[in-house]
Write a protein that holds these residues in place. Sequence first.
Motif, PDB file in Angstrom:
ATOM      1  N   PRO A 175       0.904  -1.001   0.089  1.00 23.74           N
ATOM      2  CA  PRO A 175       0.240  -0.071  -0.080  1.00 23.74           C
ATOM      3  C   PRO A 175       0.825   1.160  -0.002  1.00 23.74           C
ATOM      4  CG  PRO A 175      -0.907  -1.609   1.609  1.00 23.74           C
ATOM      5  CD  PRO A 175       0.565  -2.204   1.069  1.00 23.74           C
ATOM      6  N   LEU A 176       0.477   2.257  -0.657  1.00 30.36           N
ATOM      7  CA  LEU A 176       1.252   3.478  -0.773  1.00 30.36           C
ATOM      8  C   LEU A 176       1.711   3.986   0.863  1.00 30.36           C
ATOM      9  CD1 LEU A 176      -0.716   5.602  -3.564  1.00 30.36           C
ATOM     10  CD2 LEU A 176       1.077   3.465  -3.664  1.00 30.36           C
ATOM     11  N   SER A 177       0.708   3.825   1.586  1.00 30.21           N
ATOM     12  CA  SER A 177       1.035   4.431   3.032  1.00 30.21           C
ATOM     13  C   SER A 177       2.251   3.803   3.464  1.00 30.21           C
ATOM     14  CB  SER A 177      -0.130   3.794   4.028  1.00 30.21           C
ATOM     15  OG  SER A 177      -0.380   2.583   4.154  1.00 30.21           O
ATOM     16  N   GLU A 178       2.853   2.587   3.119  1.00 30.75           N
ATOM     17  CA  GLU A 178       4.007   2.155   3.437  1.00 30.75           C
ATOM     18  C   GLU A 178       5.362   2.573   3.029  1.00 30.75           C
ATOM     19  OE1 GLU A 178       4.203  -2.181   3.114  1.00 30.75           O
ATOM     20  OE2 GLU A 178       2.114  -2.590   3.623  1.00 30.75           O
TER      21      GLU A 178
ATOM     22  N   LEU B 171       1.449  -2.313  -7.026  1.00 34.08           N
ATOM     23  CA  LEU B 171       2.020  -2.057  -5.836  1.00 34.08           C
ATOM     24  C   LEU B 171       0.819  -2.632  -4.566  1.00 34.08           C
ATOM     25  CD1 LEU B 171       4.362   0.795  -6.227  1.00 34.08           C
ATOM     26  CD2 LEU B 171       4.962  -1.609  -5.505  1.00 34.08           C
ATOM     27  N   GLU B 172      -0.267  -2.284  -5.215  1.00 32.32           N
ATOM     28  CA  GLU B 172      -1.553  -2.461  -4.242  1.00 32.32           C
ATOM     29  C   GLU B 172      -1.927  -3.680  -3.959  1.00 32.32           C
ATOM     30  OE1 GLU B 172      -3.045  -0.317  -2.486  1.00 32.32           O
ATOM     31  OE2 GLU B 172      -2.379   1.473  -3.239  1.00 32.32           O
ATOM     32  N   GLN B 173      -1.228  -4.699  -4.710  1.00 30.29           N
ATOM     33  CA  GLN B 173      -1.239  -5.983  -4.720  1.00 30.29           C
ATOM     34  C   GLN B 173      -0.568  -6.704  -3.533  1.00 30.29           C
ATOM     35  OE1 GLN B 173      -3.967  -7.549  -6.297  1.00 30.29           O
ATOM     36  NE2 GLN B 173      -4.345  -5.336  -6.971  1.00 30.29           N
ATOM     37  N   PRO B 174      -1.030  -8.015  -2.638  1.00 26.42           N
ATOM     38  CA  PRO B 174      -0.214  -8.407  -1.609  1.00 26.42           C
ATOM     39  C   PRO B 174       0.980  -8.949  -2.349  1.00 26.42           C
ATOM     40  CG  PRO B 174      -2.448  -9.141  -1.658  1.00 26.42           C
ATOM     41  CD  PRO B 174      -2.497  -8.308  -2.876  1.00 26.42           C
ATOM     42  N   GLY B 175       1.985  -8.957  -1.473  1.00 21.88           N
ATOM     43  CA  GLY B 175       3.482  -9.469  -1.609  1.00 21.88           C
ATOM     44  C   GLY B 175       4.193  -8.621  -2.773  1.00 21.88           C
ATOM     45  N   GLN B 176       3.771  -7.610  -3.408  1.00 25.18           N
ATOM     46  CA  GLN B 176       4.508  -6.919  -4.218  1.00 25.18           C
ATOM     47  C   GLN B 176       4.771  -5.565  -3.844  1.00 25.18           C
ATOM     48  OE1 GLN B 176       1.965  -9.066  -7.815  1.00 25.18           O
ATOM     49  NE2 GLN B 176       1.808  -6.838  -7.629  1.00 25.18           N
ATOM     50  N   HIS B 177       6.235  -5.096  -3.945  1.00 25.35           N
ATOM     51  CA  HIS B 177       6.584  -4.016  -3.026  1.00 25.35           C
ATOM     52  C   HIS B 177       7.672  -3.162  -4.065  1.00 25.35           C
ATOM     53  CE1 HIS B 177       5.944  -6.214   0.841  1.00 25.35           C
ATOM     54  NE2 HIS B 177       6.146  -7.170  -0.201  1.00 25.35           N
ATOM     55  N   LEU B 178       7.859  -2.175  -3.679  1.00 30.30           N
ATOM     56  CA  LEU B 178       8.897  -1.013  -4.196  1.00 30.30           C
ATOM     57  C   LEU B 178       9.929  -0.659  -3.421  1.00 30.30           C
ATOM     58  CD1 LEU B 178       9.888   0.192  -7.122  1.00 30.30           C
ATOM     59  CD2 LEU B 178       8.410   2.213  -6.285  1.00 30.30           C
ATOM     60  N   LEU B 179      11.319  -0.834  -3.603  1.00 37.90           N
ATOM     61  CA  LEU B 179      12.342  -0.293  -2.796  1.00 37.90           C
ATOM     62  C   LEU B 179      12.921   0.797  -3.386  1.00 37.90           C
ATOM     63  CD1 LEU B 179      14.020  -3.725  -1.436  1.00 37.90           C
ATOM     64  CD2 LEU B 179      11.751  -2.288  -0.502  1.00 37.90           C
ATOM     65  N   MET B 180      13.171   1.984  -2.778  1.00 41.90           N
ATOM     66  CA  MET B 180      13.697   3.315  -3.100  1.00 41.90           C
ATOM     67  C   MET B 180      14.982   3.379  -2.591  1.00 41.90           C
ATOM     68  SD  MET B 180      10.401   5.408  -3.961  1.00 41.90           S
ATOM     69  CE  MET B 180       9.429   4.812  -2.666  1.00 41.90           C
ATOM     70  N   PHE B 181      15.912   3.836  -3.324  1.00 44.56           N
ATOM     71  CA  PHE B 181      17.563   4.084  -3.190  1.00 44.56           C
ATOM     72  C   PHE B 181      17.774   4.896  -1.513  1.00 44.56           C
ATOM     73  CE2 PHE B 181      16.853   7.795  -5.385  1.00 44.56           C
ATOM     74  CZ  PHE B 181      17.740   8.665  -4.783  1.00 44.56           C
ATOM     75  N   ASP B 182      16.703   5.669  -1.503  1.00 47.52           N
ATOM     76  CA  ASP B 182      16.880   6.939  -0.449  1.00 47.52           C
ATOM     77  C   ASP B 182      15.973   6.450   0.750  1.00 47.52           C
ATOM     78  OD1 ASP B 182      14.565   7.478  -1.880  1.00 47.52           O
ATOM     79  OD2 ASP B 182      15.051   9.602  -1.889  1.00 47.52           O
ATOM     80  N   GLN B 183      15.365   5.387   0.923  1.00 49.02           N
ATOM     81  CA  GLN B 183      14.708   4.626   1.935  1.00 49.02           C
ATOM     82  C   GLN B 183      15.232   3.623   2.901  1.00 49.02           C
ATOM     83  OE1 GLN B 183      11.019   6.383   2.193  1.00 49.02           O
ATOM     84  NE2 GLN B 183      12.588   7.651   1.006  1.00 49.02           N
ATOM     85  N   ALA B 184      14.888   3.632   3.827  1.00 48.73           N
ATOM     86  CA  ALA B 184      15.415   2.819   5.303  1.00 48.73           C
ATOM     87  C   ALA B 184      15.202   1.434   4.792  1.00 48.73           C
ATOM     88  CB  ALA B 184      14.758   3.133   6.262  1.00 48.73           C
ATOM     89  N   ASP B 185      14.360   1.106   3.733  1.00 48.47           N
ATOM     90  CA  ASP B 185      14.369  -0.321   3.560  1.00 48.47           C
ATOM     91  C   ASP B 185      15.012  -0.923   2.567  1.00 48.47           C
ATOM     92  OD1 ASP B 185      12.817   0.519   1.771  1.00 48.47           O
ATOM     93  OD2 ASP B 185      10.983  -0.263   2.114  1.00 48.47           O
TER      94      ASP B 185
END
Length: 368
Positions: free
Chosen positions: A2-5, A81-95
């Motif tokens: 979810p976008l909130s994540e 990205l709204e689907q379960p188990g699908q993610h986006l990691l960005m270079f300037d984020q903690a994850d």
Amino acid sequence: MPLSEHGSISPAELEARLRLHRLPEIGPRRFKTLLEAFGSASKAISAPASAWRALGLPLSSADARRSPQIRDGAAHALAWLEQPGQHLLMFDQADYPALLAELNDAPPLLFVAGDPGILEKPQLAMVGSRRASRPGTDTAAAFSRSLAAAGFVITSGLALGIDAAAHQAALDVGGQTVGVLGTGLENFYPQRNRRLADAMIASGSAVLSEFPLDAGPSAANFPRRNRIISGLSLGVLVVEASVASGSLITARLAAEQGREVYAIPGSIHHPGARGCHQLIRDGAVLVETIEHILEALRGWQRLPPSPEPTEPAARHPLLRLLHAAPHTSEALAASSGWSLPKVLASLTELEMDGRAACENGRWFARVS
């Protein structure tokens, strides 16, 4: 996801980043240049073309950023990205994976299907020939099983041959494995390994790509993805490769990134061994057993713990044997009845705890 994540990233900024990411002439360095120059992707999207030109960026990209195709692609990625188990990691984020973030050309965005949390665990890359021999795939499977049982995540490119053997073997022992694609996650290649990728995702492993979801197979994409395979990993093990193999590109990138490079030797008459022999001549660690890899990584702070809970020293079966006499790891496996991978994993943790040490291939108990 979810976008909130996405923490401090607003929905508008996320959509703008996805639009920039789809521009064919905007690679990792130009992407970061845009964010540094304008302060955000949203401002980069709305900036005049002259401002892009002043940064030395192609006007074709400046013109394309507002096109319907680019907007539609970003909208599709947001829906994905709204689907379960699908993610986006960005270079300037903690994850974002810490090791990968060390690269100058680290991907600004990573699409991940499965569990992105395993990207922070200690990984070892295994690569090799797509047209591997049967002994080659058997060797890859054996090493993958042992390394996965010792707690390492096995990372490879989900190609045919050595890659597939390494991924499957890690799953076979309940380990975790990461597949890095040279295509988008919705344009899987090679299709023959699609079922394997689905099994990886379903079992808690992960498949990822830096490319837009619909990106197809392109010859230029596969060398690019190799830097991610090595960049995520503590080291790269080349199992079987010709001198013209793409696996040697991965090994070269690993060396440039400060990672360990390992190579398994083979017959001087087998063309698939020549790439490994070249790597060994160039300084790669010659590997015959998993212990050669564990030895090279001793002292690394992120070395994984044993997957088995460690018992108190007085009751630990391996320590009881070592207090009686020094043993090789193979002798410990025979005496304890444990599998060799389980023995190696436990010895690694005992050594990290300062309760065991290895000298000349034999293990000793340390007296506290």
